[in-house]
Design a protein around this motif. Structure first.
Motif, PDB file in Angstrom:
ATOM      1  N   SER A 107     -62.221 -27.156   3.883  1.00 43.85           N
ATOM      2  CA  SER A 107     -63.033 -25.756   2.646  1.00 43.85           C
ATOM      3  C   SER A 107     -64.626 -25.744   3.548  1.00 43.85           C
ATOM      4  O   SER A 107     -64.753 -24.468   3.474  1.00 43.85           O
ATOM      5  N   GLN A 108     -64.805 -26.801   4.213  1.00 42.53           N
ATOM      6  CA  GLN A 108     -66.130 -26.798   4.970  1.00 42.53           C
ATOM      7  C   GLN A 108     -66.239 -26.280   5.759  1.00 42.53           C
ATOM      8  O   GLN A 108     -67.269 -25.245   6.304  1.00 42.53           O
ATOM      9  N   VAL A 109     -65.101 -25.735   6.745  1.00 46.71           N
ATOM     10  CA  VAL A 109     -64.846 -25.254   8.559  1.00 46.71           C
ATOM     11  C   VAL A 109     -65.009 -23.467   7.451  1.00 46.71           C
ATOM     12  O   VAL A 109     -65.980 -22.490   8.567  1.00 46.71           O
ATOM     13  N   GLU A 110     -63.849 -23.428   6.693  1.00 47.36           N
ATOM     14  CA  GLU A 110     -63.918 -21.867   6.442  1.00 47.36           C
ATOM     15  C   GLU A 110     -64.765 -21.570   6.127  1.00 47.36           C
ATOM     16  O   GLU A 110     -66.111 -20.086   5.809  1.00 47.36           O
ATOM     17  N   THR A 111     -66.812 -22.322   4.800  1.00 50.73           N
ATOM     18  CA  THR A 111     -67.151 -21.949   4.579  1.00 50.73           C
ATOM     19  C   THR A 111     -68.617 -21.609   5.543  1.00 50.73           C
ATOM     20  O   THR A 111     -69.438 -20.787   5.957  1.00 50.73           O
TER      21      THR A 111
END
Length: 136
Positions: A107-111
């Protein structure tokens, strides 16, 4: 320009720190659960083993020792079974924790990718606006 960069960097750092805190919490919770599970298993098996040794200490003749042999095998078998099941449960808990940590990272990479894409689009539009009057 530098102010915008500093704000983006501060926001990214804050987000990283929040994520690191969540990962640490998950890892500590898992370690606590696994440690408690292993301590409970050890306590249970030590009690059973000492109960067997207590019976063995009271044996006074060969017939009493013969009756202890199946009990000793049973205690040993239960110890091994409990060790294996505890190991499997600890592995399962750790696997679930690692999956949760991987989901956080994803989720951090996607954000970050979305934020970067938005910044690129914004910069592209600004460059196109700046280039339009120069082309005339």
């Amino acid at each position: 320009m530098y102010q915008q960069f500093n704000e983006q960097f501060a926001a990214a750092t804050r987000q990283f720190a929040d994520t690191a805190a969540q990962v640490n919490r998950l890892a500590l919770d898992n370690a606590e659960a696994v440690f408690g599970l292993q301590i409970a298993a050890i306590e249970d098996r030590v009690n059973a083993t000492f109960a067997f040794f207590g019976e063995a200490a009271e044996a006074r003749d060969f017939d009493a020792l013969k009756t202890l042999f199946p009990k000793g095998v049973q205690v040993a078998r239960e110890n091994v079974e409990r060790a294996v099941s505890t190991g499997q449960e600890a592995f399962g808990r750790t696997l679930k924790t690692n999956e949760a940590i991987a989901e956080l990272a994803k989720s951090q990479v996607e954000t970050a990718a979305k934020a970067t894409q938005a910044n690129v689009e914004k910069a592209t539009k600004a460059a196109a606006k700046a280039a339009a009057p120069a082309a005339k």
